[in-house]
Design a protein around this motif. Structure first.
Motif, mmCIF file in Angstrom:
data_model
loop_
_atom_site.group_PDB
_atom_site.id
_atom_site.type_symbol
_atom_site.label_atom_id
_atom_site.label_comp_id
_atom_site.label_asym_id
_atom_site.label_seq_id
_atom_site.Cartn_x
_atom_site.Cartn_y
_atom_site.Cartn_z
ATOM 1 N N PHE A 1 -1.081 4.504 -10.981
ATOM 2 C CA PHE A 1 -2.259 4.834 -10.162
ATOM 3 C C PHE A 1 -3.058 3.561 -9.957
ATOM 4 O O PHE A 1 -3.456 2.898 -10.916
ATOM 5 N N GLU A 2 -3.272 3.216 -8.672
ATOM 6 C CA GLU A 2 -3.982 1.981 -8.368
ATOM 7 C C GLU A 2 -4.673 2.117 -7.010
ATOM 8 O O GLU A 2 -4.076 2.622 -6.045
ATOM 9 N N ASP A 3 -5.933 1.676 -6.955
ATOM 10 C CA ASP A 3 -6.717 1.691 -5.712
ATOM 11 C C ASP A 3 -6.766 3.093 -5.099
ATOM 12 O O ASP A 3 -6.695 3.255 -3.860
ATOM 13 N N GLY A 4 -6.868 4.096 -5.945
ATOM 14 C CA GLY A 4 -7.008 5.462 -5.448
ATOM 15 C C GLY A 4 -5.735 6.075 -4.900
ATOM 16 O O GLY A 4 -5.779 7.106 -4.232
ATOM 17 N N VAL A 5 -4.600 5.465 -5.175
ATOM 18 C CA VAL A 5 -3.319 5.956 -4.647
ATOM 19 C C VAL A 5 -2.339 6.128 -5.803
ATOM 20 O O VAL A 5 -2.256 5.279 -6.696
ATOM 21 N N VAL A 6 -1.583 7.217 -5.781
ATOM 22 C CA VAL A 6 -0.515 7.445 -6.753
ATOM 23 C C VAL A 6 0.760 6.801 -6.223
ATOM 24 O O VAL A 6 1.196 7.083 -5.093
ATOM 25 N N ARG A 7 1.345 5.909 -7.004
ATOM 26 C CA ARG A 7 2.607 5.283 -6.607
ATOM 27 C C ARG A 7 3.722 5.839 -7.485
ATOM 28 O O ARG A 7 3.672 5.773 -8.713
ATOM 29 N N SER B 1 -3.046 17.068 7.171
ATOM 30 C CA SER B 1 -1.705 16.566 6.917
ATOM 31 C C SER B 1 -1.539 15.151 7.455
ATOM 32 O O SER B 1 -0.882 14.309 6.837
ATOM 33 N N LYS B 2 -2.134 14.883 8.616
ATOM 34 C CA LYS B 2 -2.087 13.517 9.157
ATOM 35 C C LYS B 2 -2.806 12.545 8.230
ATOM 36 O O LYS B 2 -2.333 11.426 8.006
ATOM 37 N N TYR B 3 -3.916 12.982 7.694
ATOM 38 C CA TYR B 3 -4.677 12.118 6.776
ATOM 39 C C TYR B 3 -3.847 11.823 5.523
ATOM 40 O O TYR B 3 -3.807 10.672 5.055
ATOM 41 N N TYR B 4 -3.190 12.844 4.996
ATOM 42 C CA TYR B 4 -2.358 12.633 3.814
ATOM 43 C C TYR B 4 -1.211 11.663 4.115
ATOM 44 O O TYR B 4 -0.779 10.898 3.251
ATOM 45 N N ARG B 5 -0.707 11.681 5.346
ATOM 46 C CA ARG B 5 0.423 10.813 5.701
ATOM 47 C C ARG B 5 -0.020 9.361 5.891
ATOM 48 O O ARG B 5 0.652 8.425 5.436
ATOM 49 N N PHE B 6 -1.160 9.140 6.563
ATOM 50 C CA PHE B 6 -1.563 7.780 6.927
ATOM 51 C C PHE B 6 -2.774 7.265 6.154
ATOM 52 O O PHE B 6 -3.224 6.135 6.394
ATOM 53 N N PHE B 7 -3.341 8.101 5.247
ATOM 54 C CA PHE B 7 -4.465 7.703 4.395
ATOM 55 C C PHE B 7 -5.726 7.425 5.205
ATOM 56 O O PHE B 7 -6.639 6.726 4.741
ATOM 57 N N ALA B 8 -5.797 7.949 6.419
ATOM 58 C CA ALA B 8 -6.964 7.747 7.279
ATOM 59 C C ALA B 8 -6.860 8.729 8.430
ATOM 60 O O ALA B 8 -5.765 9.227 8.730
ATOM 61 N N ILE C 1 20.890 1.421 -1.074
ATOM 62 C CA ILE C 1 19.538 1.518 -1.649
ATOM 63 C C ILE C 1 19.614 2.376 -2.907
ATOM 64 O O ILE C 1 20.175 3.475 -2.891
ATOM 65 N N ARG C 2 19.046 1.875 -3.977
ATOM 66 C CA ARG C 2 19.155 2.543 -5.266
ATOM 67 C C ARG C 2 17.840 3.116 -5.771
ATOM 68 O O ARG C 2 17.818 3.841 -6.760
ATOM 69 N N ARG C 3 16.738 2.815 -5.071
ATOM 70 C CA ARG C 3 15.434 3.233 -5.598
ATOM 71 C C ARG C 3 14.487 3.487 -4.435
ATOM 72 O O ARG C 3 14.468 2.752 -3.458
ATOM 73 N N PHE C 4 13.702 4.554 -4.551
ATOM 74 C CA PHE C 4 12.650 4.875 -3.580
ATOM 75 C C PHE C 4 11.290 4.630 -4.207
ATOM 76 O O PHE C 4 11.087 4.843 -5.420
ATOM 77 N N ALA C 5 10.336 4.236 -3.376
ATOM 78 C CA ALA C 5 8.939 4.147 -3.766
ATOM 79 C C ALA C 5 8.127 4.933 -2.752
ATOM 80 O O ALA C 5 8.427 4.919 -1.556
ATOM 81 N N ALA C 6 7.126 5.631 -3.236
ATOM 82 C CA ALA C 6 6.272 6.425 -2.345
ATOM 83 C C ALA C 6 4.833 6.313 -2.809
ATOM 84 O O ALA C 6 4.564 6.381 -4.022
ATOM 85 N N GLU C 7 3.935 6.154 -1.867
ATOM 86 C CA GLU C 7 2.507 6.134 -2.163
ATOM 87 C C GLU C 7 1.889 7.410 -1.604
ATOM 88 O O GLU C 7 2.062 7.732 -0.423
ATOM 89 N N VAL C 8 1.174 8.137 -2.470
ATOM 90 C CA VAL C 8 0.657 9.455 -2.122
ATOM 91 C C VAL C 8 -0.788 9.558 -2.584
ATOM 92 O O VAL C 8 -1.131 9.082 -3.682
#
Length: 941
Positions: A173-179, A50-57, A144-151
């Motif tokens: 999808f870019e650089d192995g990350v879903v935006r 879960s930590k890896y999913y949160r911080f990508f490392a 704030i009218r819009r959220f962005a999330a990288e997963v």
């Protein structure tokens, strides 16, 4: 709490209790600098994955810099929320405002990055979904009218949280990350998702209370008698299918059972889970018990202890503390001061109440805020002699007492999809959230009948109930409930009368009623009662006192086969010298005929026929008969027949249960309520639509409102501003020019053009043509000046009268249109004819906003004086189409702009072609921070 480093004070209104998917509760609140240790402890319990999913490392621990960043927020551009149970974090979410280049920014930037972290032990409980709703509401509040999330692609659970939320979004999808990017403006789909999650969570929370696997009675006395010992005996004697424990800290250590039930000194001593605790200890000892239950993992409490809000100010504070404490541990409460709960399902057989007997199993769900009324309802449904007789079973029963936590809304969520409940009966002394109750009632009533009686209609709510303030009279709230499909009755007698009919008989297809029986007088009484209730009775068929059971069977069969008949009322008086044998024969004949035509309801009016009433309704259950070859019918369609084994001497399982009433008026009133409900069901299948009008300028109106509100917190608009705002919605008001002098009046008339009207607008004369403050059809300046002199001589100087001149509108019917935002009920549209008579009679109709085209049509026709709009006594019919369009435009204005808190159009003259709005006023106020589009939350305590 944070103070000096913050740009904003701590936002206490963001704190909220929520019900999670599994029925437990959690508290959501802003993260502050005081939470550093909690954050570190929480992070240590999160898995490496879960930590890896949160911080990508790999990120085994938080640095001091991380802790500072995640606990120091300005509550505007950087916000963090935590979900807590037992005071400890189980999940966090944060957003950081960013600019177009993705770097940190401040307003007016309206995009933010959002990220979640949920403890593994609590994943799958819907925590992230609840946090997303709340962080989204916070973001909207902060511009704030819009959220962005990288997963990461492998983090499918978090991707599902975002995609299932129902917001308009785009994915890349870019650089192995879903935006993921999504707008925060609520959509129909996002609201539907939110309501569906609310339903599942609240229904599950009630299910955990009504169908526990194990129960502990805390406060079961060592000697017979007393509340706790009585509840323990009632649970045991009902044959509860789960594990039962007795708890009393005063028990000797060597005592291991109480009345054959395993006994313990504390909940902590019980080896195994406890799902439900019934608390029956003095109020001062309840906090200790709640702590023990929370630490042991108890899921819910039924608090029968008294001494809370019903006892005054000190008790009210004790009640608030009880709710806060229970929610800290994720527990829900029925009570305090509750009578208890019951579940007659053979899978449960729970009687955790003070009632010594469990009602027979059946199809009626029963909710009562009052224990005394609950006893009366159970008794009336259970007894077989006197009044409305017969055996009608209960599926579940809840007596909520002070309803500090679990309320009628929660139980409605459960009953909506409960397969064991076909009819819902509710006794309510207060409605804590009428807006939500109306929404849930509308949905429930579309699936199964909901009958409600309200107590305390003419006074304050019971002292123990927390109720939102409302400016609407009780009659208005009742009217709104009826529009939601609620069958509103005035007494518990009517509640039971309607419940018996709806539980046992199909819904009538219309208002046509056949009447037959062996008493001409009783038939005529029934006929008159039908007319009084708005039904369409056929002339009564008198079978004479010599009629046999076979005669009744033939007559009833013929009536049921008649296509011109929608329901049948059978009247019966006893034959001289005949007893139970004749009663049984007649009952059998009626049941046989009714069973052959199961699509039409049959009711019986009897006179002192205890034997007939018992024979008609004798059964062990109201559960519908099903078999493998025929699927079960819907609750409103299926005739009620027996399912469980039939006791000796009672009719066979395929009997058609017929409700019997001791008075014609009671039977007919119940039938009329069923007819109205059936019509509502048919109408609800096609509720209409909210029309779109091309000339509505929503954005222009919003800009105008923002500019006006910039002047202050709330204001009543002037005439020009009112006309301007209404004009954005295609509503045009006739100009009224001030006339402080006769010369000014003459100049105004020349500007507007003759003929004109001269009106006094002083508060005591405004809209009171009956007082003589209006002069109409003034054709020239001479008439105008004479009228001006008359008004000033009659009522005083011009500065007191405030006269205005207005061009004459075409003659027609004067009506009034109002819309108001009520703090409890929400936005309400009202309509009635202008004038003192309508006000005196209270002849005003109401609808909840937004109003559909069909609702606007029914609104115009629902007042008693509506015939005046449709050519009464030879007058020209008014243009009701134009009137309905005006109602829809006002509805759109208030629905689109919650800042519009009050609108009055008075008078509106509806002519044969078109209408004229002669007077208008609007009040604005800032919208509330949270509204119906906000996140799910339990009532604050």
């Amino acid at each position: 709490m944070q103070t000096s480093p913050d740009r904003h004070e701590y936002p206490a209104h963001w704190e909220a209790d929520v019900v999670l998917r599994d029925g437990g509760t959690a508290r959501i609140r802003p993260i502050t600098v005081d939470d550093a240790e909690r954050l570190v402890s929480f992070y240590e319990q999160v898995s490496d994955e879960s930590k890896y999913y949160r911080f990508f490392a790999p990120y085994p621990r938080l640095s001091a810099k991380d802790v500072h960043r995640f606990t120091h927020h300005d509550f505007v551009d950087r916000v963090g929320l935590a979900a807590t149970v037992g005071g400890e974090f189980i999940a966090t979410v944060r957003y950081d405002r960013i600019g177009a280049d993705g770097t940190p920014a401040s307003a007016p930037a309206d995009e933010a990055e959002v990220a979640f972290l949920v403890q593994d032990a609590h994943q799958g409980r819907g925590v992230a979904s609840a946090l997303l709703e709340h962080i989204g509401a916070v973001a909207r509040e902060r511009g704030i009218r819009r959220f962005a999330a990288e997963v990461l692609p492998a983090n499918t659970k978090m991707i599902k949280v975002f995609t299932d939320a129902g917001y308009t979004q785009k994915r890349s999808f870019e650089d192995g990350v879903v935006r993921l990017e999504f707008d925060l403006e609520p959509t129909d789909r996002s609201l539907a998702v939110q309501y569906a999650r609310e339903h599942r969570a609240e229904a599950r929370s009630v299910q955990r209370l009504l169908a526990p696997g194990s129960v502990a009675v805390i406060g079961a006395g060592r000697t017979p008698g007393g509340v706790g010992r009585s509840v323990l005996a009632n649970i045991r004697d009902a044959g509860f299918t789960g594990r039962l424990y007795a708890v009393n800290k005063a028990l000797p250590e060597e005592q291991k059972d109480l009345d054959g039930v395993p006994a313990h000194r504390s909940v902590r001593d019980i080896d195994g889970p406890v799902d439900l605790a019934v608390v029956a200890v003095p109020a001062e000892h309840v906090p200790e018990v709640v702590t023990e239950c929370g630490e042991h993992g108890v899921q819910g409490l039924v608090v029968v202890s008294a001494g809370y809000a019903e006892s005054g100010t000190e008790g009210r504070e004790r009640q608030r503390a009880l709710v806060r404490q229970a929610r800290t541990y994720g527990m829900r409460i029925i009570g305090p001061n509750a009578f208890g709960i019951m579940n007659t399902s053979p899978r449960v057989r729970l009687n955790a109440s003070l009632a010594p007997e469990t009602p027979r199993p059946g199809r009626i769900g029963l909710f009562a805020q009052s224990g005394a009324i609950g006893i009366a309802l159970l008794s009336r449904l259970h007894r077989r002699g006197g009044g409305v007789t017969g055996v009608t079973g209960v599926s579940t029963f809840v007596s909520s007492g002070n309803r500090a936590d679990v309320s009628g809304n929660d139980v409605l969520q459960y009953w909506y999809e409960d397969p064991d409940t076909d009819v819902v009966l509710m006794y309510l002394e207060s409605i804590g959230n009428p807006r939500k109750f109306t929404r849930l009632a509308r949905r429930t009533a579309a699936a199964k009948p909901l009958v409600v009686v309200q107590g305390a209609r003419h006074g304050a709510a019971p002292q123990g109930h927390a109720v939102r303030a409302t400016r609407l009279p009780h009659t208005t709230v009742s009217a709104l409930l009826r529009q939601a499909g609620v069958i509103r009755v005035d007494t518990i007698t009517e509640l039971v009368d309607a419940g018996l009919l709806l539980a046992r008989q199909p819904l009538p297809a219309g208002p046509r009623v056949a009447i037959l029986g062996n008493s001409e007088s009783l038939g005529l009484l029934t006929y008159d009662a039908c007319l009084a209730e708005g039904l369409r009775p056929h002339p009564p068929q008198d079978l004479t006192t010599a009629a046999s059971a076979a005669d009744f069977h033939t007559a009833l069969s013929r009536a049921l086969a008649d296509d011109r008949c929608d329901a049948v009322v059978v009247t019966a008086i006893p034959a001289v010298g005949e007893g139970s044998v004749a009663d049984a024969a007649l009952a059998g004949a009626l049941r046989s005929a009714a069973a052959a035509a199961p699509a039409k309801p049959v009711l019986v009016v009897h006179v002192e026929l205890g034997g007939l009433a018992e024979a008609l309704s004798a059964a062990a259950s109201t559960a519908p008969q099903t078999d493998a070859g025929n699927p079960p019918q819907t609750p409103a369609e299926s005739p009620q027949v027996t399912l469980s084994p039939t006791p000796p001497g009672e009719p066979p399982e395929d009997s058609h249960l017929i409700p019997a009433y001791p008075a014609a008026e009671r039977a007919v009133r119940a039938l009329a309520q069923a007819v109205a409900y059936a019509q509502w069901r048919r109408d609800a299948a096609d509720p209409g639509r909210v029309p779109e009008y091309e000339d509505i300028d929503e954005k222009g109106a919003a800009t105008l409102i923002d500019g006006l509100l910039a002047r202050g917190q709330g204001l009543t608009l002037g005439p020009e501003e009112t006309c301007d705002l209404l004009g954005h919605y295609g509503i045009h008001v006739h100009r009224a020019l001030p006339a402080p002098t006769p010369d000014a009046a003459a100049e105004a008339a020349r500007t507007l053009g003759y003929p004109v009207a001269l009106k006094a607008t002083a508060p005591h004369l405004r809209h009171r043509a009956d007082l003589g403050g209006v002069r109409l059809d003034l054709a020239d300046e001479d008439q105008l000046r004479r009228s001006y002199t008359e008004l000033t001589e009659l009522f005083g100087a011009p500065e007191e009268l405030r006269p205005v001149v207005q061009r004459m509108a075409p003659r027609g019917v004067d009506v009034v249109v109002r819309a108001v935002i009520d703090p409890a009920a929400g936005a309400v549209l009202s309509f009635g004819l202008a004038g003192a008579a309508s006000q005196l009679l209270g002849d005003t109709a109401h609808r909840l906003i937004p109003v559909t085209d069909k609702e606007a049509t029914s609104l115009v026709r629902s007042i008693r004086t509506a015939p005046l709009l449709f050519g009464w006594r030879g007058t020209a019919p008014a243009d009701t189409g134009a009137l309905e369009e005006l109602l829809l435009r006002v509805s759109r204005l208030v629905d689109d702009h919650p800042e519009v808190v009050a609108v009055t159009l008075e008078p509106v003259v509806v002519a044969s072609h078109g209408l004229s709005v002669l007077g208008a006023s609007i009040r604005l106020a800032p919208p509330p921070a949270r509204d119906d589009l906000g996140p799910r939350t339990l009532p604050a305590y």
